[in-house]
Design a protein around this motif. Structure first.
Motif, PDB file in Angstrom:
ATOM      1  N   ARG A 109      22.655 -54.786  27.062  1.00 50.34           N
ATOM      2  CA  ARG A 109      21.420 -54.379  26.417  1.00 50.34           C
ATOM      3  C   ARG A 109      21.436 -52.510  26.487  1.00 50.34           C
ATOM      4  O   ARG A 109      21.006 -52.106  25.416  1.00 50.34           O
ATOM      5  N   LEU A 110      22.185 -51.898  27.786  1.00 49.74           N
ATOM      6  CA  LEU A 110      22.135 -50.462  27.903  1.00 49.74           C
ATOM      7  C   LEU A 110      23.371 -50.423  26.674  1.00 49.74           C
ATOM      8  O   LEU A 110      22.671 -49.063  25.870  1.00 49.74           O
ATOM      9  N   GLY A 111      24.419 -50.436  26.474  1.00 54.21           N
ATOM     10  CA  GLY A 111      25.109 -49.746  25.196  1.00 54.21           C
ATOM     11  C   GLY A 111      24.421 -50.209  23.896  1.00 54.21           C
ATOM     12  O   GLY A 111      25.023 -49.022  22.953  1.00 54.21           O
ATOM     13  N   LEU A 112      23.553 -51.349  23.872  1.00 51.41           N
ATOM     14  CA  LEU A 112      23.197 -50.952  22.237  1.00 51.41           C
ATOM     15  C   LEU A 112      21.685 -49.673  23.054  1.00 51.41           C
ATOM     16  O   LEU A 112      21.816 -49.344  21.231  1.00 51.41           O
ATOM     17  N   ALA A 113      20.955 -49.335  23.757  1.00 49.99           N
ATOM     18  CA  ALA A 113      20.191 -48.503  23.449  1.00 49.99           C
ATOM     19  C   ALA A 113      20.707 -47.228  22.841  1.00 49.99           C
ATOM     20  O   ALA A 113      20.336 -46.511  22.324  1.00 49.99           O
ATOM     21  N   TYR A 114      22.264 -47.057  23.721  1.00 49.39           N
ATOM     22  CA  TYR A 114      23.308 -46.133  23.410  1.00 49.39           C
ATOM     23  C   TYR A 114      23.063 -45.791  22.428  1.00 49.39           C
ATOM     24  O   TYR A 114      22.241 -44.705  21.357  1.00 49.39           O
ATOM     25  N   ALA A 115      23.496 -46.954  21.149  1.00 42.39           N
ATOM     26  CA  ALA A 115      23.751 -46.953  19.687  1.00 42.39           C
ATOM     27  C   ALA A 115      22.316 -46.872  18.981  1.00 42.39           C
ATOM     28  O   ALA A 115      22.697 -45.979  17.771  1.00 42.39           O
ATOM     29  N   LEU A 116      21.454 -47.102  19.708  1.00 40.71           N
ATOM     30  CA  LEU A 116      20.342 -46.728  18.694  1.00 40.71           C
ATOM     31  C   LEU A 116      19.797 -45.547  18.600  1.00 40.71           C
ATOM     32  O   LEU A 116      18.754 -44.634  18.444  1.00 40.71           O
ATOM     33  N   LEU A 117      19.871 -44.509  19.822  1.00 38.46           N
ATOM     34  CA  LEU A 117      20.059 -43.564  20.149  1.00 38.46           C
ATOM     35  C   LEU A 117      19.146 -42.627  18.468  1.00 38.46           C
ATOM     36  O   LEU A 117      18.410 -42.036  19.208  1.00 38.46           O
ATOM     37  N   GLY A 118      20.081 -42.505  18.587  1.00 39.51           N
ATOM     38  CA  GLY A 118      20.288 -41.516  16.887  1.00 39.51           C
ATOM     39  C   GLY A 118      18.907 -41.806  15.899  1.00 39.51           C
ATOM     40  O   GLY A 118      19.688 -41.703  14.690  1.00 39.51           O
ATOM     41  N   ASN A 119      19.032 -42.986  16.414  1.00 42.63           N
ATOM     42  CA  ASN A 119      18.056 -43.906  15.032  1.00 42.63           C
ATOM     43  C   ASN A 119      19.098 -43.856  13.388  1.00 42.63           C
ATOM     44  O   ASN A 119      18.541 -43.610  12.636  1.00 42.63           O
ATOM     45  N   PRO A 120      20.101 -44.587  13.837  1.00 43.44           N
ATOM     46  CA  PRO A 120      20.635 -44.553  13.341  1.00 43.44           C
ATOM     47  C   PRO A 120      21.035 -45.621  11.903  1.00 43.44           C
ATOM     48  O   PRO A 120      19.942 -46.448  11.912  1.00 43.44           O
ATOM     49  N   GLY A 121      21.498 -45.606  10.451  1.00 48.29           N
ATOM     50  CA  GLY A 121      21.450 -46.623   9.230  1.00 48.29           C
ATOM     51  C   GLY A 121      22.401 -47.423   9.900  1.00 48.29           C
ATOM     52  O   GLY A 121      22.363 -48.632   9.214  1.00 48.29           O
ATOM     53  N   VAL A 122      23.071 -47.290  10.550  1.00 50.42           N
ATOM     54  CA  VAL A 122      24.773 -48.198  10.386  1.00 50.42           C
ATOM     55  C   VAL A 122      24.976 -48.619  12.149  1.00 50.42           C
ATOM     56  O   VAL A 122      24.445 -47.369  12.946  1.00 50.42           O
ATOM     57  N   LEU A 123      25.639 -50.177  12.317  1.00 52.78           N
ATOM     58  CA  LEU A 123      25.332 -50.771  13.629  1.00 52.78           C
ATOM     59  C   LEU A 123      26.677 -50.689  13.920  1.00 52.78           C
ATOM     60  O   LEU A 123      26.768 -52.351  13.050  1.00 52.78           O
ATOM     61  N   VAL A 124      27.721 -50.640  14.793  1.00 51.63           N
ATOM     62  CA  VAL A 124      28.711 -51.351  14.565  1.00 51.63           C
ATOM     63  C   VAL A 124      28.773 -51.204  16.815  1.00 51.63           C
ATOM     64  O   VAL A 124      29.093 -50.692  17.031  1.00 51.63           O
ATOM     65  N   LEU A 125      29.336 -53.261  16.642  1.00 53.83           N
ATOM     66  CA  LEU A 125      28.442 -53.578  17.968  1.00 53.83           C
ATOM     67  C   LEU A 125      29.918 -54.459  18.106  1.00 53.83           C
ATOM     68  O   LEU A 125      29.762 -55.837  17.424  1.00 53.83           O
ATOM     69  N   ASP A 126      30.622 -54.893  19.194  1.00 50.68           N
ATOM     70  CA  ASP A 126      31.707 -55.259  19.543  1.00 50.68           C
ATOM     71  C   ASP A 126      31.321 -56.543  20.924  1.00 50.68           C
ATOM     72  O   ASP A 126      31.331 -56.407  21.611  1.00 50.68           O
ATOM     73  N   GLU A 127      31.232 -57.566  19.596  1.00 49.84           N
ATOM     74  CA  GLU A 127      31.272 -58.096  20.878  1.00 49.84           C
ATOM     75  C   GLU A 127      30.102 -58.530  21.405  1.00 49.84           C
ATOM     76  O   GLU A 127      29.931 -58.456  23.178  1.00 49.84           O
ATOM     77  N   PRO A 128      28.721 -58.013  20.894  1.00 45.82           N
ATOM     78  CA  PRO A 128      27.742 -58.037  21.933  1.00 45.82           C
ATOM     79  C   PRO A 128      27.064 -59.251  22.116  1.00 45.82           C
ATOM     80  O   PRO A 128      26.374 -58.965  23.426  1.00 45.82           O
ATOM     81  N   ILE A 129      26.993 -60.472  21.566  1.00 40.10           N
ATOM     82  CA  ILE A 129      26.796 -61.650  23.194  1.00 40.10           C
ATOM     83  C   ILE A 129      27.411 -62.067  23.755  1.00 40.10           C
ATOM     84  O   ILE A 129      26.876 -62.272  24.829  1.00 40.10           O
ATOM     85  N   ASN A 130      28.835 -61.593  23.744  1.00 41.70           N
ATOM     86  CA  ASN A 130      29.213 -61.683  25.400  1.00 41.70           C
ATOM     87  C   ASN A 130      28.985 -61.462  26.657  1.00 41.70           C
ATOM     88  O   ASN A 130      28.139 -60.179  27.504  1.00 41.70           O
ATOM     89  N   GLY A 131      28.752 -62.595  27.722  1.00 40.11           N
ATOM     90  CA  GLY A 131      27.743 -62.084  29.039  1.00 40.11           C
ATOM     91  C   GLY A 131      26.029 -61.896  28.624  1.00 40.11           C
ATOM     92  O   GLY A 131      25.428 -62.050  29.620  1.00 40.11           O
ATOM     93  N   LEU A 132      25.879 -62.550  27.576  1.00 36.76           N
ATOM     94  CA  LEU A 132      24.124 -62.618  27.489  1.00 36.76           C
ATOM     95  C   LEU A 132      23.792 -64.147  27.856  1.00 36.76           C
ATOM     96  O   LEU A 132      25.153 -64.900  27.592  1.00 36.76           O
TER      97      LEU A 132
END
Ligand SMILES: Nc1ncnc2c1ncn2[C@@H]1O[C@H](COP(=O)(O)OP(=O)(O)OP(=O)(O)O)[C@@H](O)[C@H]1O
Length: 300
Positions: A140-163
């Motif tokens: 989730r912290l990785g996602l928060a970092y990805a969202l910091l700049g409010n980007p129009g594109v999200l690229v997530l590598d295996e974001p469901i791993n470990g949830l």
């Protein structure tokens, strides 16, 4: 509102020594949709995403955002948010502290830090050291970092791993919400079942090559349908099918005949005077279709 951009891989190839990790890969990813980037372990997903983000240089081909390679983007952080690894945060620092450093370095307002931490459900843990975070919290912290700049594109590598199951449910809704707002969302996974409920489109690779591209529903239609048929006199049924040129294999609830129309199979049995106890059409499941495409390699 952020605007999504079209991701385009165009004839991308990458070899490491003698090993070809990615081979002549071409596909596009559309905004407003969640695209699953699927393949077994070692099929080249991470290498492809790293090339898209300018972290690995392709031997040939290009990977771009609306035609522009990552390194040439005028505002990378507000164009693309990426989460490639979950564990790269310093354990001794708090989540808020981590993100503040990035926010300051990139000229974003400090208030954005709590906004994104709240958005990913870490608001109450913002001042906790990351060392005490579970794998799911680090995701989730990785996602928060990805969202910091409010980007129009999200690229997530295996974001469901470990949830955990609750986290999986949450991220499914989160991905859908991000796409509904118009973003381009590209999510890798080695398990179709993991992303099946949250993706609109699929890009499937195996051994570095594209093996399937299209909406999730196209995977289903890509699967050869079968007719399940059985009779109290299975031997007679088998002979009738063979005589009609229809191949079959024994299944759990009858013979699996390589045919699309149950009516046709029923007619064959009827004209041969064979009584039927089972007759219906069956489609292989999505997971079977996926495994068939990637060469039957079941990922761990
Ligand atoms: N830096 C590297 N040096 C040498 N070989 C590499 C390197 N990076 C990746 N590879 C190889 O390239 C192939 C593709 O790896 P990659 O990590 O892209 O696959 P993946 O689909 O992301 O798999 P996983 O889900 O296991 O991460 C593998 O055979 C891997 O061993």
């Amino acid at each position: 509102m952020p605007t999504g951009e079209v991701i385009t891989f165009s004839n991308v190839t990458k070899t490491f020594g003698a090993a070809r990790a990615v081979s002549n890969l071409s596909f596009t990813v559309e905004p407003g949709r969640v695209t699953g980037f699927l393949g077994p372990n070692g099929s080249g997903k991470t290498t492809s995403l790293r090339m898209l983000l300018g972290l690995v240089t392709p031997d040939s081909g290009t990977a771009t955002f609306n035609g522009v390679p990552y390194r040439d983007l005028p505002h990378p952080l507000s164009t693309v948010g990426a989460a490639l690894e979950a564990a790269s945060f310093h354990p001794g620092r708090t989540a808020r502290n981590h993100l503040r450093v990035y926010a300051i370095a990139t000229g974003l307002p400090r208030t954005r830090v709590m906004e994104v931490l709240t958005l990913v459900g870490l608001g109450e843990h913002a001042t906790q050291r990351v060392g005490g975070y579970s794998l799911g919290m680090r995701q989730r912290l990785g996602l928060a970092y990805a969202l910091l700049g409010n980007p129009g594109v999200l690229v997530l590598d295996e974001p469901i791993n470990g949830l955990d199951p609750e986290g999986i449910k949450w991220i499914r809704g989160f991905l859908r919400h991000m796409a509904a707002e118009g973003r381009t969302v590209l999510v890798s996974s080695h398990l179709l079942s993991e992303v099946q409920q949250s993706v609109d489109d699929l890009v499937i690779i195996a051994r570095g090559e594209l093996v399937h591209l299209g909406p999730l529903s196209s995977l289903e239609t890509n699967t050869a349908p079968q007719v399940v048929v059985d009779s109290p006199d299975r031997e007679a049924l088998a002979s009738a099918l063979t005589a009609a040129g229809i191949t079959f294999a024994p299944g759990r609830s009858g013979l699996l005949a390589a045919a699309t129309d149950p009516g046709h199979v029923g007619h064959i049995a009827f004209t041969a005077g064979v009584e039927l106890s089972v007759l219906h059409r069956q489609k292989a499941g999505l997971e079977e279709a996926f495994l068939a495409l990637v060469g039957g390699e079941r990922s761990l």
